[in-house]
Design an enzyme around this catalytic site. Structure first.
Site, PDB file in Angstrom:
ATOM      1  N   ARG A   1       0.830  -1.208   0.000  1.00 29.40           N
ATOM      2  CA  ARG A   1       0.000   0.000   0.000  1.00 29.40           C
ATOM      3  C   ARG A   1       0.865   1.259   0.000  1.00 29.40           C
ATOM      4  O   ARG A   1       0.526   2.250  -0.663  1.00 29.40           O
ATOM      5  CB  ARG A   1      -0.955  -0.018   1.210  1.00 29.40           C
ATOM      6  CG  ARG A   1      -2.043  -1.073   1.028  1.00 29.40           C
ATOM      7  CD  ARG A   1      -2.956  -1.163   2.218  1.00 29.40           C
ATOM      8  NE  ARG A   1      -3.605   0.100   2.522  1.00 29.40           N
ATOM      9  CZ  ARG A   1      -4.262   0.342   3.649  1.00 29.40           C
ATOM     10  NH1 ARG A   1      -4.367  -0.607   4.567  1.00 29.40           N
ATOM     11  NH2 ARG A   1      -4.818   1.510   3.869  1.00 29.40           N
TER      12      ARG A   1
ATOM     13  N   GLN B   1     -10.192   8.792   8.960  1.00 29.95           N
ATOM     14  CA  GLN B   1      -9.942   7.356   9.187  1.00 29.95           C
ATOM     15  C   GLN B   1      -8.796   6.895   8.299  1.00 29.95           C
ATOM     16  O   GLN B   1      -8.368   5.758   8.375  1.00 29.95           O
ATOM     17  CB  GLN B   1     -11.192   6.554   8.832  1.00 29.95           C
ATOM     18  CG  GLN B   1     -12.406   6.930   9.647  1.00 29.95           C
ATOM     19  CD  GLN B   1     -13.675   6.348   9.018  1.00 29.95           C
ATOM     20  OE1 GLN B   1     -14.075   5.230   9.319  1.00 29.95           O
ATOM     21  NE2 GLN B   1     -14.305   7.099   8.138  1.00 29.95           N
TER      22      GLN B   1
ATOM     23  N   ASP C   1      -3.213   7.375   4.934  1.00 29.04           N
ATOM     24  CA  ASP C   1      -2.319   7.641   3.794  1.00 29.04           C
ATOM     25  C   ASP C   1      -1.510   8.934   3.902  1.00 29.04           C
ATOM     26  O   ASP C   1      -0.602   9.173   3.107  1.00 29.04           O
ATOM     27  CB  ASP C   1      -3.113   7.620   2.476  1.00 29.04           C
ATOM     28  CG  ASP C   1      -4.304   8.584   2.452  1.00 29.04           C
ATOM     29  OD1 ASP C   1      -4.275   9.610   3.164  1.00 29.04           O
ATOM     30  OD2 ASP C   1      -5.266   8.310   1.705  1.00 29.04           O
TER      31      ASP C   1
ATOM     32  N   HIS D   1      -7.065   6.141  12.813  1.00 29.16           N
ATOM     33  CA  HIS D   1      -6.570   4.792  12.503  1.00 29.16           C
ATOM     34  C   HIS D   1      -5.067   4.748  12.266  1.00 29.16           C
ATOM     35  O   HIS D   1      -4.562   3.795  11.682  1.00 29.16           O
ATOM     36  CB  HIS D   1      -7.342   4.224  11.299  1.00 29.16           C
ATOM     37  CG  HIS D   1      -8.799   3.974  11.594  1.00 29.16           C
ATOM     38  ND1 HIS D   1      -9.755   3.808  10.625  1.00 29.16           N
ATOM     39  CD2 HIS D   1      -9.448   3.870  12.786  1.00 29.16           C
ATOM     40  CE1 HIS D   1     -10.941   3.602  11.203  1.00 29.16           C
ATOM     41  NE2 HIS D   1     -10.778   3.655  12.508  1.00 29.16           N
TER      42      HIS D   1
ATOM     43  N   ALA E   1     -16.080  13.648  -4.017  1.00 27.29           N
ATOM     44  CA  ALA E   1     -15.588  14.717  -3.139  1.00 27.29           C
ATOM     45  C   ALA E   1     -14.804  15.769  -3.924  1.00 27.29           C
ATOM     46  O   ALA E   1     -14.926  16.971  -3.654  1.00 27.29           O
ATOM     47  CB  ALA E   1     -14.712  14.107  -2.045  1.00 27.29           C
TER      48      ALA E   1
HETATM   49  P1  OAD Z   1     -14.755   2.344   2.672  1.00 28.97           P
HETATM   50  O1  OAD Z   1     -13.962   1.723   1.578  1.00 28.97           O
HETATM   51  O2  OAD Z   1     -15.545   1.451   3.565  1.00 28.97           O
HETATM   52  O3  OAD Z   1     -15.771   3.396   2.054  1.00 28.97           O
HETATM   53  C1  OAD Z   1     -15.360   4.310   1.094  1.00 28.97           C
HETATM   54  C2  OAD Z   1     -16.529   5.189   0.736  1.00 28.97           C
HETATM   55  O4  OAD Z   1     -16.062   6.194  -0.156  1.00 28.97           O
HETATM   56  C3  OAD Z   1     -17.673   4.461   0.028  1.00 28.97           C
HETATM   57  O5  OAD Z   1     -18.901   4.790   0.686  1.00 28.97           O
HETATM   58  C4  OAD Z   1     -17.650   5.035  -1.387  1.00 28.97           C
HETATM   59  O6  OAD Z   1     -18.942   5.160  -1.953  1.00 28.97           O
HETATM   60  C5  OAD Z   1     -17.040   6.416  -1.131  1.00 28.97           C
HETATM   61  N1  OAD Z   1     -16.386   7.025  -2.293  1.00 28.97           N
HETATM   62  C6  OAD Z   1     -15.776   6.426  -3.342  1.00 28.97           C
HETATM   63  N2  OAD Z   1     -15.273   7.340  -4.184  1.00 28.97           N
HETATM   64  C7  OAD Z   1     -15.558   8.563  -3.652  1.00 28.97           C
HETATM   65  C8  OAD Z   1     -15.284   9.899  -4.046  1.00 28.97           C
HETATM   66  N3  OAD Z   1     -14.619  10.189  -5.162  1.00 28.97           N
HETATM   67  N4  OAD Z   1     -15.731  10.906  -3.249  1.00 28.97           N
HETATM   68  C9  OAD Z   1     -16.420  10.636  -2.113  1.00 28.97           C
HETATM   69  N5  OAD Z   1     -16.689   9.391  -1.696  1.00 28.97           N
HETATM   70  C10 OAD Z   1     -16.264   8.364  -2.447  1.00 28.97           C
HETATM   71  O7  OAD Z   1     -13.749   3.255   3.503  1.00 28.97           O
HETATM   72  P2  OAD Z   1     -13.874   3.850   4.978  1.00 28.97           P
HETATM   73  O8  OAD Z   1     -15.285   4.182   5.298  1.00 28.97           O
HETATM   74  O9  OAD Z   1     -12.857   4.899   5.102  1.00 28.97           O
HETATM   75  O10 OAD Z   1      -9.750   0.953   8.744  1.00 28.97           O
HETATM   76  O11 OAD Z   1     -13.451   2.607   5.824  1.00 28.97           O
HETATM   77  C11 OAD Z   1     -13.335   2.751   7.204  1.00 28.97           C
HETATM   78  C12 OAD Z   1     -12.178   1.952   7.714  1.00 28.97           C
HETATM   79  O12 OAD Z   1     -12.299   0.597   7.274  1.00 28.97           O
HETATM   80  C13 OAD Z   1     -10.824   2.377   7.177  1.00 28.97           C
HETATM   81  O13 OAD Z   1     -10.252   3.434   7.907  1.00 28.97           O
HETATM   82  C14 OAD Z   1     -10.013   1.153   7.343  1.00 28.97           C
HETATM   83  C15 OAD Z   1     -10.992   0.117   6.885  1.00 28.97           C
HETATM   84  O14 OAD Z   1     -10.808  -1.084   7.433  1.00 28.97           O
HETATM   85  C16 OAD Z   1      -8.498   0.775   9.158  1.00 28.97           C
HETATM   86  O15 OAD Z   1      -7.544   0.829   8.412  1.00 28.97           O
HETATM   87  C17 OAD Z   1      -8.392   0.501  10.603  1.00 28.97           C
END
Ligand code: OAD
Length: 244
Positions: free
Chosen positions: A77, A108, A111, A126, A237
């Protein structure tokens, strides 16, 4: 008709944004998607690594069992991130620091792209992929953008692990509590690019709303948080944030 390129920014959001003093921005993997960083669960798919779901390879149990495998996943990554730049969404959020009396950025993401876009005082729930932490003395060590990561603790010589919260582990001490305090006093809470599935992080919008904030989600897909938000802007976004 609404498209990702011309998102319908709620009039109420614009009006509130123009007059707010205290804003909480809560981001997830989607804010980095337009930089080319894959999300974990976007588009209905779950990220995998060598056949393992990401939440298995990124787990405290895997760390106990096979630390080199966990490093391999995080090295992969970090390699992806080396050539990647912050995008318009990261830059818009960094610009807001000078626009609001009190802007709190809680992410969260691990990066480091918010910081590279110029955001200061980022609350990283995180951890950060550009740091390693000693498994014994807990000293943290920066991992350079170029070059190799340290292979042992410079202080005590013991093994290092990624300074990232893995599934089954607790958040860094105080980070969530501090973010929750800020959520409880914001006027606007922007929920950007997160599926809202991982707790306790995902409870921040609920805390903000219970305390009277206007909660707005920015995401091209509906999430479990959408129905509860006061406004939802369906878009990327990078398209939406510069226009708010
Ligand atoms: P997810 O991968 O679960 O969700 C990403 C979200 O971003 C989804 O709802 C997509 O629809 C949205 N998305 C995609 N492209 C986008 C864009 N261009 N603009 C806005 N939104 C967009 O990621 P997180 O919710 O961050 O934990 O996941 C939470 C945690 O789960 C992460 O921090 C990680 C993972 O396990 C750890 O590393 C501990």
């Amino acid at each position: 008709m609404q498209t990702a390129a011309t998102p319908d920014i709620s009039a109420e959001l614009r009006q509130r944004f123009a007059t707010a003093n205290r804003v909480l921005v809560f981001t997830g993997a989607g804010v980095s998607a337009e930089s080319g960083v894959p999300t974990f669960r976007g588009g209905g798919k779950t990220a995998t690594w060598k056949g393992l779901p990401f939440d298995v390879i990124s787990s405290g149990a895997m760390l106990e069992r096979n630390l080199p495998a966990v490093w391999e996943w995080f090295d992969y990554r970090r390699d992806l991130l080396r050539s990647i730049q912050p995008n318009r969404a990261h830059r818009a959020i960094a610009d807001w620091q000078d626009r609001f009396a009190d802007l709190t950025l809680v992410t969260q993401n691990v990066d480091g792209l918010h910081q590279r876009a110029g955001s200061r005082s980022v609350i990283e729930l995180h951890g950060n992929i550009w740091r390693a932490r000693c498994v014994i003395c807990q000293t943290t060590h920066e991992i350079p953008l170029e070059g190799a990561r340290p292979d042992a603790c410079g202080d005590c010589g013991n093994a290092l692990r990624p300074d990232v919260v893995l599934f089954g582990e607790l958040l860094p001490p105080g980070a969530f509590e501090f973010a929750a305090q800020r959520a409880a006093r914001c006027e606007i809470c922007l929920v950007i690019g997160t599926s809202g599935l991982v707790y306790p992080a995902a409870s921040l919008p609920e805390i903000a709303k219970s305390a009277g904030a206007f909660v707005c989600e920015i995401n091209p897909e509906p999430t479990g948080l959408s129905d509860f938000c006061d406004a939802v802007v369906a878009g990327n976004a990078g398209d939406v944030l510069p226009q708010i």
